[in-house]
Design an enzyme around this catalytic site. Sequence first.
Site, PDB file in Angstrom:
ATOM      1  CG  HIS A  68      12.279  -2.578 -44.621  1.00  0.00           C
ATOM      2  ND1 HIS A  68      11.395  -3.416 -45.236  1.00  0.00           N
ATOM      3  CD2 HIS A  68      11.558  -1.909 -43.697  1.00  0.00           C
ATOM      4  CE1 HIS A  68      10.178  -3.253 -44.725  1.00  0.00           C
ATOM      5  NE2 HIS A  68      10.259  -2.355 -43.787  1.00  0.00           N
ATOM      6  CD  GLU A 117      11.592  -0.598 -39.837  1.00  0.00           C
ATOM      7  OE1 GLU A 117      12.286  -1.539 -39.429  1.00  0.00           O
ATOM      8  OE2 GLU A 117      10.536  -0.765 -40.483  1.00  0.00           O
ATOM      9  CG  HIS A 121      11.392  -4.109 -36.257  1.00  0.00           C
ATOM     10  ND1 HIS A 121      10.875  -5.386 -36.318  1.00  0.00           N
ATOM     11  CD2 HIS A 121      10.777  -3.414 -37.246  1.00  0.00           C
ATOM     12  CE1 HIS A 121       9.987  -5.448 -37.308  1.00  0.00           C
ATOM     13  NE2 HIS A 121       9.903  -4.267 -37.882  1.00  0.00           N
TER      14      HIS A 121
END
Length: 250
Positions: A68, A117, A121
């Site tokens: 993920h 992502e 992040h």
Amino acid sequence: MKPATAYYLTLGCFCLAFYCGCTSCTFLESEHHPHTWKKLLLVHHWPVTVCKMNENDCKDPPQYWTIHGLWPEKVDDCNRTWHFDVNEIKDLLLNMRRYWPDVLHSSPNRTQFWKHEWEKHGTCAATLEALNSQKKYFGKTLDLYQKLDLNSYLLKVGIKPSTTYYQMTAIKEALTSVYGVTPKIQCLPPEEGEEVQTIGQIEFCFTRELELRNCTYSKVESYIMQNDWHFGPEELSICNDTLTYYPAQV
Ligand SMILES: *[C@@H]1O[C@H](CO)[C@@H](O)[C@H](O)[C@H]1NC(C)=O
Ligand SMILES: *[C@@H]1O[C@H](CO)[C@@H](O)[C@H](O)[C@H]1NC(C)=O
Ligand SMILES: *[C@@H]1O[C@H](CO)[C@@H](O)[C@H](O)[C@H]1NC(C)=O
Ligand SMILES: *[C@@H]1O[C@H](CO)[C@@H](O)[C@H](O)[C@H]1NC(C)=O
């Protein structure tokens, strides 16, 4: 100053202090201090459960745990001008498609998931030299995933998708004995009329030196961390120590 004003002023300060004592304030602060994170989470998800959470959007999910993301704890969107560029990771695409697929949108050219992502992040992780480019961030995540080799170890300890249920404590203990650290495991709560939770995510924690460490977390933290992807009304949360479904099919 009238007593009433003083009262509201005091109350206001008290509320502010209270507010800043809670985690949302830590978030506000850490947005301005992307260097302050201490822990990285390598998040694996079980595609079958992801599909169960969003039935419209997927078919034939992989039957192995996929990535993920790699998330620095408590920081988000650290550099909004550093945009995702798939060309920087073109050497990694084979492994990206295999191990980090967008489970919900399976066309091989979809890169929105990776973009999300990276922007949310990766731009925060990039304060570490080892992760300070898109190639390093995605490449290192794939390395860590392959080193952990969660799929093989789960099979080795006899934990595989099944129509019979597992005790969550048995899954936790097996993983802790294999890795020597406690991971964080998230589940989909039972649906109405059901009794069992469904396993959805397994997260391993790393230090800034990229060494495995125990995942320790407070209840509030875990509540906030889980809101990464909005699948719809259903959300994952920390698994309870009860019977757990590890489904083979949607
Ligand atoms: C944000 O990213 C851009 C593009 O890579 C870079 O030029 C800039 O220095 C970064 N800003 C910070 C605060 O790191
Ligand atoms: C997907 O990407 C591959 C390789 O980059 C390319 O050859 C192909 O035409 C693309 N397909 C679509 C539907 O864009
Ligand atoms: C765990 O139990 C609590 C309290 O009963 C419940 O609110 C929560 O949804 C449960 N979580 C899961 C993943 O089933
Ligand atoms: C993780 O926690 C366990 C039990 O609390 C402890 O024995 C172990 O040394 C810890 N491992 C690391 C890497 O901190």
